[in-house]
Design a protein around this motif. Sequence first.
Motif, PDB file in Angstrom:
ATOM      1  N   PRO A 127     -11.532   0.087   6.523  1.00  0.00           N
ATOM      2  CA  PRO A 127     -10.716   0.412   5.354  1.00  0.00           C
ATOM      3  C   PRO A 127      -9.223   0.343   5.604  1.00  0.00           C
ATOM      4  O   PRO A 127      -8.451   0.074   4.684  1.00  0.00           O
ATOM      5  CB  PRO A 127     -11.149   1.839   4.993  1.00  0.00           C
ATOM      6  N   LEU A 128      -8.804   0.551   6.861  1.00  0.00           N
ATOM      7  CA  LEU A 128      -7.370   0.487   7.149  1.00  0.00           C
ATOM      8  C   LEU A 128      -6.858  -0.938   7.017  1.00  0.00           C
ATOM      9  O   LEU A 128      -5.791  -1.182   6.448  1.00  0.00           O
ATOM     10  CB  LEU A 128      -7.087   1.031   8.549  1.00  0.00           C
ATOM     11  N   ALA A 129      -7.614  -1.903   7.522  1.00  0.00           N
ATOM     12  CA  ALA A 129      -7.187  -3.300   7.446  1.00  0.00           C
ATOM     13  C   ALA A 129      -7.063  -3.764   5.998  1.00  0.00           C
ATOM     14  O   ALA A 129      -6.069  -4.398   5.614  1.00  0.00           O
ATOM     15  CB  ALA A 129      -8.168  -4.186   8.212  1.00  0.00           C
ATOM     16  N   SER A 130      -8.062  -3.467   5.185  1.00  0.00           N
ATOM     17  CA  SER A 130      -8.019  -3.907   3.792  1.00  0.00           C
ATOM     18  C   SER A 130      -6.915  -3.195   3.027  1.00  0.00           C
ATOM     19  O   SER A 130      -6.262  -3.789   2.155  1.00  0.00           O
ATOM     20  CB  SER A 130      -9.377  -3.672   3.125  1.00  0.00           C
ATOM     21  N   PHE A 131      -6.669  -1.945   3.356  1.00  0.00           N
ATOM     22  CA  PHE A 131      -5.607  -1.197   2.676  1.00  0.00           C
ATOM     23  C   PHE A 131      -4.238  -1.783   3.015  1.00  0.00           C
ATOM     24  O   PHE A 131      -3.400  -1.967   2.130  1.00  0.00           O
ATOM     25  CB  PHE A 131      -5.659   0.269   3.080  1.00  0.00           C
ATOM     26  N   ILE A 132      -4.007  -2.070   4.294  1.00  0.00           N
ATOM     27  CA  ILE A 132      -2.715  -2.626   4.701  1.00  0.00           C
ATOM     28  C   ILE A 132      -2.467  -3.966   4.022  1.00  0.00           C
ATOM     29  O   ILE A 132      -1.359  -4.226   3.519  1.00  0.00           O
ATOM     30  CB  ILE A 132      -2.664  -2.773   6.229  1.00  0.00           C
ATOM     31  N   GLU A 133      -3.479  -4.812   3.974  1.00  0.00           N
ATOM     32  CA  GLU A 133      -3.318  -6.120   3.328  1.00  0.00           C
ATOM     33  C   GLU A 133      -2.962  -5.958   1.861  1.00  0.00           C
ATOM     34  O   GLU A 133      -2.036  -6.620   1.353  1.00  0.00           O
ATOM     35  CB  GLU A 133      -4.608  -6.924   3.463  1.00  0.00           C
ATOM     36  N   ALA A 134      -3.657  -5.059   1.155  1.00  0.00           N
ATOM     37  CA  ALA A 134      -3.393  -4.852  -0.271  1.00  0.00           C
ATOM     38  C   ALA A 134      -2.006  -4.252  -0.492  1.00  0.00           C
ATOM     39  O   ALA A 134      -1.297  -4.631  -1.437  1.00  0.00           O
ATOM     40  CB  ALA A 134      -4.465  -3.949  -0.861  1.00  0.00           C
ATOM     41  N   ALA A 135      -1.600  -3.332   0.359  1.00  0.00           N
ATOM     42  CA  ALA A 135      -0.274  -2.717   0.214  1.00  0.00           C
ATOM     43  C   ALA A 135       0.830  -3.748   0.434  1.00  0.00           C
ATOM     44  O   ALA A 135       1.811  -3.802  -0.322  1.00  0.00           O
ATOM     45  CB  ALA A 135      -0.132  -1.559   1.204  1.00  0.00           C
ATOM     46  N   HIS A 136       0.685  -4.577   1.453  1.00  0.00           N
ATOM     47  CA  HIS A 136       1.688  -5.606   1.725  1.00  0.00           C
ATOM     48  C   HIS A 136       1.764  -6.632   0.596  1.00  0.00           C
ATOM     49  O   HIS A 136       2.850  -7.125   0.265  1.00  0.00           O
ATOM     50  CB  HIS A 136       1.382  -6.300   3.047  1.00  0.00           C
ATOM     51  N   GLN A 137       0.635  -6.938  -0.010  1.00  0.00           N
ATOM     52  CA  GLN A 137       0.647  -7.859  -1.145  1.00  0.00           C
ATOM     53  C   GLN A 137       1.478  -7.310  -2.289  1.00  0.00           C
ATOM     54  O   GLN A 137       2.010  -8.072  -3.103  1.00  0.00           O
ATOM     55  CB  GLN A 137      -0.788  -8.122  -1.618  1.00  0.00           C
ATOM     56  N   ARG A 138       1.604  -5.998  -2.349  1.00  0.00           N
ATOM     57  CA  ARG A 138       2.362  -5.350  -3.423  1.00  0.00           C
ATOM     58  C   ARG A 138       3.776  -4.979  -2.977  1.00  0.00           C
ATOM     59  O   ARG A 138       4.487  -4.280  -3.698  1.00  0.00           O
ATOM     60  CB  ARG A 138       1.601  -4.109  -3.895  1.00  0.00           C
ATOM     61  N   GLY A 139       4.164  -5.438  -1.789  1.00  0.00           N
ATOM     62  CA  GLY A 139       5.520  -5.200  -1.310  1.00  0.00           C
ATOM     63  C   GLY A 139       5.760  -3.812  -0.769  1.00  0.00           C
ATOM     64  O   GLY A 139       6.916  -3.388  -0.646  1.00  0.00           O
ATOM     65  N   LEU A 140       4.692  -3.093  -0.422  1.00  0.00           N
ATOM     66  CA  LEU A 140       4.822  -1.743   0.089  1.00  0.00           C
ATOM     67  C   LEU A 140       4.823  -1.725   1.612  1.00  0.00           C
ATOM     68  O   LEU A 140       4.025  -2.420   2.241  1.00  0.00           O
ATOM     69  CB  LEU A 140       3.652  -0.876  -0.406  1.00  0.00           C
ATOM     70  N   GLN A 141       5.713  -0.953   2.192  1.00  0.00           N
ATOM     71  CA  GLN A 141       5.635  -0.692   3.630  1.00  0.00           C
ATOM     72  C   GLN A 141       4.410   0.173   3.919  1.00  0.00           C
ATOM     73  O   GLN A 141       3.987   0.959   3.070  1.00  0.00           O
ATOM     74  CB  GLN A 141       6.872   0.055   4.121  1.00  0.00           C
TER      75      GLN A 141
END
Length: 419
Positions: A127-141
Motif C-alpha cells: 500500500p505504501l508504493a501505490s500511495f506514493i505513486e498516486a500522491a506524486h501524480q497529484r503533485g503532493l510531496q
Amino acid sequence: MLRSHRTRWRILQCAFALTAVSLLLGSSIVLAAPTTGTLEPGQAPEPVSVTNVELPKQWTHREVELRGIWLPGKELLEPQDKVLAKLDALTSANFNAVFPDAYFRGYVIYPNSEYLPQFPEARGRDPLASFIEAAHQRGLQVHAWLEYGFYAYHTPDATKDKSMGPWLDAHPELVSVDSSGQRFIHNPAWGDFYSMCPANPKCHELIAGIAVEIVKRYPVEGINLDRIRFAGEKYCYCPYCREHFRKDTGLELKPFSAGSPEAKRFLEWKRAQLVKAVRLIRDRVKAVNPQIVLTSYVVPPAEKDNKAQSWDLWMKEGLLDAIAVSMYGADIRRDAQRALQILGPASSRLLCAISCEVPTAAYLTNIEEARKVTKLGQITWYSGAVTDDLEQLRSGPYAKPARPPLAQDRETSVTQGAR
C-alpha cells in the motif's frame, strides 16, 4: 499518535451543540478536550474552552508554505478508490504534502522488511508504493511517517495478550519499564502499550534501519519521526538504563525526589540519549540520500520534560530539517510563543502541528495564527477528520496553492528509492 476517532467525534458533536447554547447565553463552556496525540496513556485530557471564534477578516496567502497532513495506517489500507478520492480531496483543498503512516503497532506497512513483519491487514500488497505513486501524480510531496517511534506494540488488554509485539517478543531485554518494574503502559480508554527502551542503542538502530529501508526503496521526499521520547517521567528503569546511568554519572538509578539534583541529572541523561538516537537516524538517512527532508512531530512545550524529549537540543545541533511542535488545542498562540522561546535561533525551522478536531473556525484561525510565528508552514492532524473542513479551507486560508518549502530534487529521490 494513537486516537479513538469515533469517541472523539462524538465529543466534538457535543461541543458544537454546547457552543450554540453558549452563544445564546452569552458565555463559554469548558469541556474535557478530545484525546489528542500530545497525550500518553494514563494522562488526563486538558479542559478546553469552546467559544465562538471570529475568523480573520483577511487571509495571508503565501506562495511557499508547507501544508501537510497525516494519514494513519488504517486509511492507507482502505479500498484503492477511497484512497484516491481522499488524495483528490486533499489536492483540491491545496494541501501540498502528505505524511502516510509507514510504521505502527509494531509492524511496517510495506512488505519484505529486514526489520519488522508487515502489518497483517496489508499482506499480499504494497500500500505504501501505490500511495506514493498516486500522491506524486497529484503533485503532493510524500513524507513517510514513522508513527510509533520507540513504542513497540498495542493490545487492548495486556493481561490477556502475552505478546509484547514482534520486536520485543524477539528482544524482551529491550522493553522499557517504569520505576516499579511495570512493563506496559495502561490506559482504560485505549488499552495497553509497550515501549522499547529509548536509551538503548539497539533500539536506535531499529528506527534508523526502518527509515533507511524506506528511503532506499521508495521515492519519498522526507521521513517524519514520531515518539522519539520516553513514555513518561517514571521511565526507564530497565537494566540498560540502570547500568549506563551509573557508569555515566556515578549515581545509582532509583526514584528520585521531584526537583532534586539527582532527578535533574536523570532528566538530562535521558535527554542526551535521545540526542544520540536522532543523530544516528539523521546520519544513516542522509548517508543514503542527503536530499531527504528529516522532520519530527514532538510534544508541546509543557510536556517536553515529562517525556525527556530533547527537541530543543536536536534543533540546536542541526539534526533535523524542521520540527513539528504539537499545538493541538483550540488556540495555538501560547504553545507557539513558548516553542519560539525554546527554539531560539532555530525557530525558523518551526512547523506548527495543528489539529482539525477542534471547531472548524478555530482550526482555520489557527492556520492564520501559525503564519504569524513561522514561515515554514503547518501539518494537520489528520486526514480522516478534515473532510468537513475542506470547503472552508478552499475558500479561506488555503484558497490559493503554495509550493512546499522543504523541497528536494524528485529525480534524486526516485534514483535513491530504486536502489
